[in-house]
Design an enzyme around this catalytic site. Sequence first.
Site, PDB file in Angstrom:
ATOM      1  N   SER A 177       9.972 101.387 -11.753  1.00 23.86           N
ATOM      2  CA  SER A 177       8.938 100.856 -10.894  1.00 23.86           C
ATOM      3  C   SER A 177       8.367  99.517 -11.339  1.00 23.86           C
ATOM      4  O   SER A 177       7.721  98.854 -10.525  1.00 23.86           O
ATOM      5  CB  SER A 177       7.800 101.882 -10.798  1.00 23.86           C
ATOM      6  OG  SER A 177       7.204 102.081 -12.063  1.00 23.86           O
ATOM      7  N   SER A 210      10.719 103.400 -16.070  1.00 24.31           N
ATOM      8  CA  SER A 210      10.230 102.261 -15.280  1.00 24.31           C
ATOM      9  C   SER A 210      10.051 100.943 -16.021  1.00 24.31           C
ATOM     10  O   SER A 210       9.806  99.925 -15.390  1.00 24.31           O
ATOM     11  CB  SER A 210       8.905 102.621 -14.619  1.00 24.31           C
ATOM     12  OG  SER A 210       9.149 103.344 -13.452  1.00 24.31           O
ATOM     13  N   LYS A 236       1.532  94.468 -14.821  1.00 21.06           N
ATOM     14  CA  LYS A 236       1.841  95.399 -13.724  1.00 21.06           C
ATOM     15  C   LYS A 236       0.544  95.817 -13.034  1.00 21.06           C
ATOM     16  O   LYS A 236      -0.464  96.072 -13.709  1.00 21.06           O
ATOM     17  CB  LYS A 236       2.557  96.627 -14.310  1.00 21.06           C
ATOM     18  CG  LYS A 236       3.068  97.612 -13.271  1.00 21.06           C
ATOM     19  CD  LYS A 236       3.836  98.747 -13.951  1.00 21.06           C
ATOM     20  CE  LYS A 236       4.487  99.683 -12.951  1.00 21.06           C
ATOM     21  NZ  LYS A 236       5.274 100.760 -13.619  1.00 21.06           N
TER      22      LYS A 236
HETATM   23  N1  GLN Z   1      11.966 106.451 -11.286  1.00 24.81           N
HETATM   24  C1  GLN Z   1      11.187 107.499 -11.874  1.00 24.81           C
HETATM   25  C2  GLN Z   1      10.278 108.089 -10.824  1.00 24.81           C
HETATM   26  O1  GLN Z   1      10.375 107.706  -9.727  1.00 24.81           O
HETATM   27  C3  GLN Z   1      10.405 106.980 -13.040  1.00 24.81           C
HETATM   28  C4  GLN Z   1       9.290 106.112 -12.627  1.00 24.81           C
HETATM   29  C5  GLN Z   1       8.470 105.619 -13.768  1.00 24.81           C
HETATM   30  O2  GLN Z   1       8.929 105.577 -14.908  1.00 24.81           O
HETATM   31  N2  GLN Z   1       7.240 105.270 -13.471  1.00 24.81           N
HETATM   32  O3  GLN Z   1       9.465 108.925 -11.090  1.00 24.81           O
END
Ligand code: GLN
Length: 492
Positions: A155, A179, A80
């Site tokens: 994400s 994410s 990532k």
């Molecule tokens: N979807 C969640 C957010 O937007 C979690 C994102 C994540 O785990 N990085 O914060």
Amino acid sequence: MDASIPTLVQAVEALQQRQISSEELTGACLQRIADLNPTVNAFITVDAEGAMQAARQADQVRAAGGGGIPPLTGVPLAIKDLFCTAGLRTTCASRMLEQFVPPYESTVTARLREAGAVILGKTNMDEFAMGSSNETSCFGPVRNPWDLARTPGGSSGGSAAAVAARMCVAAIGTDTGGSIRQPAALTGTVGLKPTYGRVSRFGMIAFASSLDQAGPMTRDIRDAAWLLQVMAGHDPKDSTAINQPVPDYVGALDRSIQGWRIGLPAEYVQSNGLHPDVRAALEAAMAVYRELGAEIVPISLPYTQHAIPTYYIIAPAEASSNLARYDGIRFGHRCAHPKDLKDLYARTRAEGFGAEVKRRIMLGTYVLSSGYYDAYYRKAQRVRRLIAEDFARAFQEERLSVILTPTAPESAFLLGAKNQDPVSMYLSDIFTINVNLAGLPALSLPCGRDAHGLPIGMQLIGRPLDESAILTAGHVYQQATDWHLAVPGCAS
Ligand code: GLN
């Protein structure tokens, strides 16, 4: 098209037995990236040259033979684009860091390299990991290999899509509120978020430091155990990294779960937002577990409903503080021709950040401001404690080995379906966010398909530092079922 990219464990065996060289395997992954990335958009940066060089080196190490060959020698992985990689651009999918080349290496990628892994490139993601659909990336959304009109989740959507589409053997993601697990569920792959502190955060670009954790994203549970084995462990460079020995995750996989008590939280199963296809898949999985000798125990986690509001105070508060460093002075984007210092800050940040990141910074700054701190931030910290106690009580009083839930309320949604409505997007993480607030380990694995043929995922949550239990429970399920073997249309 060739779908013969092996799993990680298959790759290690084939490399050991000289059935394939790392140069061939890495070349095959790079070829698939060249073929598929123009449509899937899973990678932001592909390091073909660096990968081939590392692959040749790995082949030499194996050819030289002898003992002590590192476990992942020659295995091509995707990372990532939030892990700093020395000399290799690291953008966090933000204009702010579009040209950023880190001078140092994250602990996770350093450990993978020491273990012999080959890094193919850096995967697409939501900007600064804020999102659940990959649509906030400044490099455009990732497309789900199961249906190119749909999101792979976010994400870590690029890592999930790269694994599902066989563009790499396995990948690394990060999880602050879901994410790793939600994209795994939406792409039919496996994703594990370790206990907070099990894996070092050093060199990970910070979003919400009390929640962020790195973890493996793979095709099956065995691969996740292998990667976690390499990633986990104490790191003097991260004061929140837990100083405890790393157990033998791989060795624990083949235990029996006879007599295990698996908790099923009423609040999750009765949730209004839960799609009937997801509920049906979960019920089928419960039947598999009963056949394997486990007992399904109904439990209650009463504070579940407060998780999303609590998270959307704590995570933006920490983000607003972490993202203050992008000021146009030391690194990252800088606006042209600033009038004065204030203009430099204001325009740099206005130009460098996307809309969702700005929303989080405003939310976070507000809840931390004097006069509101007690009402929002302090209160959220207290509710966070209650959420953690819910889990601790259930594990103890019901003598649970693991907790079973859906991972996401529905399968992959269409690109564009939620990106105008932040709250509906935030609800994608309704079953995963509590786990981050409580700091627990959890993983997602595929457990069925919906009426459109799209993958459905289920989540296994463990006690603190008991990654072994969720890995074992996931592995025995995969021994008894074959959902994890399905290949998406664009990769077959
Ligand atoms: N979807 C969640 C957010 O937007 C979690 C994102 C994540 O785990 N990085 O914060």
